[in-house]
Design a protein around this motif. Sequence first.
Motif, mmCIF file in Angstrom:
data_model
loop_
_atom_site.group_PDB
_atom_site.id
_atom_site.type_symbol
_atom_site.label_atom_id
_atom_site.label_comp_id
_atom_site.label_asym_id
_atom_site.label_seq_id
_atom_site.Cartn_x
_atom_site.Cartn_y
_atom_site.Cartn_z
ATOM 1 N N LEU A 80 5.121 21.777 -7.055
ATOM 2 C CA LEU A 80 6.245 20.860 -6.803
ATOM 3 C C LEU A 80 6.552 20.778 -5.306
ATOM 4 C CD1 LEU A 80 8.727 21.623 -9.714
ATOM 5 C CD2 LEU A 80 7.802 19.384 -9.113
ATOM 6 N N ASN A 81 6.514 21.930 -4.631
ATOM 7 C CA ASN A 81 6.748 21.941 -3.181
ATOM 8 C C ASN A 81 5.720 21.060 -2.477
ATOM 9 O OD1 ASN A 81 8.971 23.603 -3.132
ATOM 10 N ND2 ASN A 81 7.771 25.477 -2.901
ATOM 11 N N GLU A 82 4.473 21.193 -2.934
ATOM 12 C CA GLU A 82 3.396 20.409 -2.323
ATOM 13 C C GLU A 82 3.641 18.917 -2.537
ATOM 14 O OE1 GLU A 82 -1.139 21.581 -2.030
ATOM 15 O OE2 GLU A 82 -0.803 20.433 -3.861
ATOM 16 N N ILE A 83 3.986 18.580 -3.775
ATOM 17 C CA ILE A 83 4.195 17.155 -4.093
ATOM 18 C C ILE A 83 5.429 16.614 -3.369
ATOM 19 C CG2 ILE A 83 4.706 15.515 -5.940
ATOM 20 C CD1 ILE A 83 2.991 17.289 -7.760
ATOM 21 N N GLU A 84 6.483 17.428 -3.260
ATOM 22 C CA GLU A 84 7.675 16.963 -2.540
ATOM 23 C C GLU A 84 7.323 16.647 -1.088
ATOM 24 O OE1 GLU A 84 10.570 16.009 -3.478
ATOM 25 O OE2 GLU A 84 10.459 16.713 -5.541
ATOM 26 N N GLY A 85 6.470 17.499 -0.491
ATOM 27 C CA GLY A 85 6.026 17.253 0.887
ATOM 28 C C GLY A 85 5.245 15.947 0.988
ATOM 29 N N GLN A 86 4.367 15.731 0.005
ATOM 30 C CA GLN A 86 3.553 14.508 0.009
ATOM 31 C C GLN A 86 4.426 13.283 -0.244
ATOM 32 O OE1 GLN A 86 0.876 15.857 -3.034
ATOM 33 N NE2 GLN A 86 -0.674 16.530 -1.576
ATOM 34 N N LEU A 87 5.409 13.459 -1.114
ATOM 35 C CA LEU A 87 6.319 12.351 -1.430
ATOM 36 C C LEU A 87 7.154 11.981 -0.209
ATOM 37 C CD1 LEU A 87 7.211 10.514 -3.686
ATOM 38 C CD2 LEU A 87 8.577 12.363 -4.625
ATOM 39 N N ASN A 131 0.845 -1.206 0.000
ATOM 40 C CA ASN A 131 0.000 0.000 0.000
ATOM 41 C C ASN A 131 0.875 1.249 0.000
ATOM 42 O OD1 ASN A 131 -2.484 1.278 0.054
ATOM 43 N ND2 ASN A 131 -2.418 1.508 2.277
ATOM 44 N N ALA A 132 1.912 1.217 0.837
ATOM 45 C CA ALA A 132 2.817 2.364 0.932
ATOM 46 C C ALA A 132 3.581 2.558 -0.380
ATOM 47 C CB ALA A 132 3.802 2.166 2.086
ATOM 48 N N VAL A 133 3.969 1.461 -1.003
ATOM 49 C CA VAL A 133 4.660 1.536 -2.314
ATOM 50 C C VAL A 133 3.736 2.200 -3.331
ATOM 51 C CG1 VAL A 133 5.433 0.142 -4.284
ATOM 52 C CG2 VAL A 133 6.258 -0.379 -1.992
ATOM 53 N N GLY A 134 2.463 1.817 -3.281
ATOM 54 C CA GLY A 134 1.474 2.428 -4.184
ATOM 55 C C GLY A 134 1.393 3.926 -3.967
ATOM 56 N N GLY A 135 1.456 4.324 -2.690
ATOM 57 C CA GLY A 135 1.415 5.746 -2.365
ATOM 58 C C GLY A 135 2.613 6.490 -2.941
ATOM 59 N N VAL A 136 3.805 5.915 -2.767
ATOM 60 C CA VAL A 136 5.024 6.549 -3.284
ATOM 61 C C VAL A 136 4.936 6.669 -4.807
ATOM 62 C CG1 VAL A 136 7.527 6.345 -3.551
ATOM 63 C CG2 VAL A 136 6.451 5.782 -1.359
ATOM 64 N N HIS A 137 4.500 5.579 -5.438
ATOM 65 C CA HIS A 137 4.363 5.591 -6.908
ATOM 66 C C HIS A 137 3.441 6.696 -7.381
ATOM 67 C CE1 HIS A 137 6.461 2.566 -9.193
ATOM 68 N NE2 HIS A 137 6.326 1.719 -8.190
ATOM 69 N N SER A 138 2.320 6.844 -6.671
ATOM 70 C CA SER A 138 1.330 7.825 -7.166
ATOM 71 C C SER A 138 1.902 9.243 -7.081
ATOM 72 C CB SER A 138 0.003 7.700 -6.425
ATOM 73 O OG SER A 138 0.072 8.294 -5.167
ATOM 74 N N PHE A 139 2.678 9.528 -6.015
ATOM 75 C CA PHE A 139 3.257 10.880 -5.918
ATOM 76 C C PHE A 139 4.431 11.055 -6.887
ATOM 77 C CE2 PHE A 139 0.404 12.407 -2.982
ATOM 78 C CZ PHE A 139 0.250 11.536 -1.922
ATOM 79 N N LEU A 140 5.168 9.990 -7.132
ATOM 80 C CA LEU A 140 6.244 10.081 -8.131
ATOM 81 C C LEU A 140 5.642 10.394 -9.499
ATOM 82 C CD1 LEU A 140 8.603 7.062 -7.230
ATOM 83 C CD2 LEU A 140 9.113 9.490 -7.041
ATOM 84 N N LYS A 141 4.530 9.755 -9.781
ATOM 85 C CA LYS A 141 3.858 9.988 -11.072
ATOM 86 C C LYS A 141 3.312 11.408 -11.131
ATOM 87 C CE LYS A 141 0.369 8.239 -14.242
ATOM 88 N NZ LYS A 141 0.086 9.607 -14.651
ATOM 89 N N LYS A 142 2.709 11.846 -10.032
ATOM 90 C CA LYS A 142 2.139 13.207 -9.972
ATOM 91 C C LYS A 142 3.246 14.229 -10.244
ATOM 92 C CE LYS A 142 -0.908 15.401 -6.675
ATOM 93 N NZ LYS A 142 -1.506 15.391 -5.342
ATOM 94 N N ARG A 143 4.416 13.968 -9.641
ATOM 95 C CA ARG A 143 5.548 14.868 -9.822
ATOM 96 C C ARG A 143 6.033 14.815 -11.267
ATOM 97 N NH1 ARG A 143 11.024 14.176 -6.378
ATOM 98 N NH2 ARG A 143 11.050 12.251 -7.586
ATOM 99 N N ALA A 144 6.146 13.592 -11.786
ATOM 100 C CA ALA A 144 6.621 13.433 -13.165
ATOM 101 C C ALA A 144 5.675 14.120 -14.156
ATOM 102 C CB ALA A 144 6.767 11.945 -13.506
ATOM 103 N N ASP A 145 4.392 14.147 -13.843
ATOM 104 C CA ASP A 145 3.399 14.759 -14.752
ATOM 105 C C ASP A 145 3.575 16.271 -14.850
ATOM 106 O OD1 ASP A 145 0.584 12.516 -13.966
ATOM 107 O OD2 ASP A 145 2.306 12.328 -15.321
ATOM 108 N N LEU A 146 4.233 16.867 -13.855
ATOM 109 C CA LEU A 146 4.449 18.319 -13.891
ATOM 110 C C LEU A 146 5.625 18.690 -14.797
ATOM 111 C CD1 LEU A 146 4.053 19.486 -10.176
ATOM 112 C CD2 LEU A 146 2.469 19.861 -12.042
ATOM 113 N N ILE A 147 6.475 17.713 -15.057
ATOM 114 C CA ILE A 147 7.734 18.011 -15.760
ATOM 115 C C ILE A 147 7.530 18.633 -17.150
ATOM 116 C CG2 ILE A 147 9.816 16.958 -16.740
ATOM 117 C CD1 ILE A 147 9.920 15.200 -14.206
ATOM 118 N N PRO A 148 6.623 18.115 -17.992
ATOM 119 C CA PRO A 148 6.452 18.753 -19.314
ATOM 120 C C PRO A 148 6.117 20.238 -19.215
ATOM 121 C CG PRO A 148 5.307 16.655 -19.273
ATOM 122 C CD PRO A 148 5.768 16.921 -17.875
#
Lengths: 188, 347
Positions: free
Chosen positions: A122-129, A32-49
Amino acid sequence: MSIEAMVIFGVVALAFGLMYNSLISKKNEIENAVGGVHSFLKKRADLIPSLVATVKQYAAHETKLLTDLTAARTAVQAQPKDGDLQQSDTMVSQMLGRVIAVAEAYPDLKANQNFLSLQASLNEIEGQLSAARRTYNAAVVRYNTAVESLPTNMIASMLGYQRKSVFEVSSAEAQNPDVAKLFGQTGT
Amino acid sequence: MAELADINARIDGLGEYCKKALAPQVAAVDLAHKVDSSVLKKTLLHFGPVAGVGWLLMQMGQAQAHPGMIKSAVIVVGLIAITISGIFILKELVKVLGQYSKRAAAMRKLAGEIKQLLVRFLDPSFTLEPYCAFPTKVYDSAGLFPSSYDRSNAQDRFVGTLGKTRFEAMKIATYRKVESKDSKGNTRTTYVPVFTGVLFQAEFNKNFASHTTVRTDSSEKFLGGLARTAQRLTSALSKKTLVELENPIFEAAFQVHSTNAIEARYILTPSFMERILALKQKRGAGIQIAFQNSTVIVGIPNSPENYERPFDLTNLDASAEGLMTELFEVLALVDELDLNNRLAKAS
């Protein structure tokens, strides 16, 4: 079978069942925790473009940096869910850190509303990550404790459960960043 | 927008403000509603002796050995004297009591107005509504109180914006009904306080959708690991997860439950846990905090006397200072919880 033997058997079976369930629950907590990390990594990656597009408008010379960032994003997205989370996380974190540092040299970019909004996101997502990593670490510590402590370690070895690693700060990240070198690397 | 440092500076001018702007208002209402008991005093002076003579006559009449017209007449005259005196005295007494009642009502109204003026003195955008509170569902849903309650009283709703943070606070007292039977079998109902203190609600500096509670935990201090095991077991039966955090001092002092363990850690960063510990140190044990829908609600207990203390206009300076201290303690929470730091909050 005598009644005493049945009671003892029942108690042992109950204890076994509780310990087994407890181990399964701890293992699932990690997933479950791995799923959480993945979702925030993806959220962060989606901001990159959007970040790359905004930075390009003001810092056209930083092509290599932006290309590296885009490549890091692609690598993260290609990672399977059970892949090396730590590696994905570290790669993108480092690239993003460099981009934000570079932006300091471009006042127009720093003042750009879109960039500011992206930076806040990004700051928000880093905090969540960070919270997701801590949750993962807490789940791993509880799991490792169960795998290594009596009496659950007996059931763990029967099921083939082994210790897992927590998220660690790499030796590169643990050092204080050399900002001058960072600017030198990006060619500014 | 108000800032804490500006408000602190304004409080230095409180004495002058009370002297120049508020004391004259108190004096004016005091003068307008002065109780005039001179007529009552004159009535007592004139009719008191008459009632006394009437009473004597009644005693003399009753003492007469032989019943007859004279005896009855003496008693009747005495009774008439007492009745007429009584009517006049009672009439004036009712008038004076009415004056006291109007004065008390006027002073109460003025106290409410002066409290509002004092709040606006701190900052014109602040408001204080003495007889208002925020909706009960706000603190009911927060799950702040250690046990359920049957009755609640709330007052002095204080609303404003400090820096970037909009906040509300109020005094609250909640009670639990306890019924007992005495030796004769009669049921006696008493109300035992559950929580008396201040509730503070503000927009948090991060976005989140879950519900997390941080409640004072005294069991771990005495029972250590046993308490933690018991907490894990009871948490397994509820919708909220027990969240175990990395700071051992925080863990020993508080119990954290949440509907989302990741968001609980997102809110309770290592630095924020230190802030909560500092808050507990400063405000005393018993503080309870809830986080729901990007809002923080803090319950700070204090004594029931503090809740019931009226605003005493006869001692304006002390009352004003007391109110300012209470309001400043509420405002300081915004700084203590670093709510104006919006670096981690995307719009």
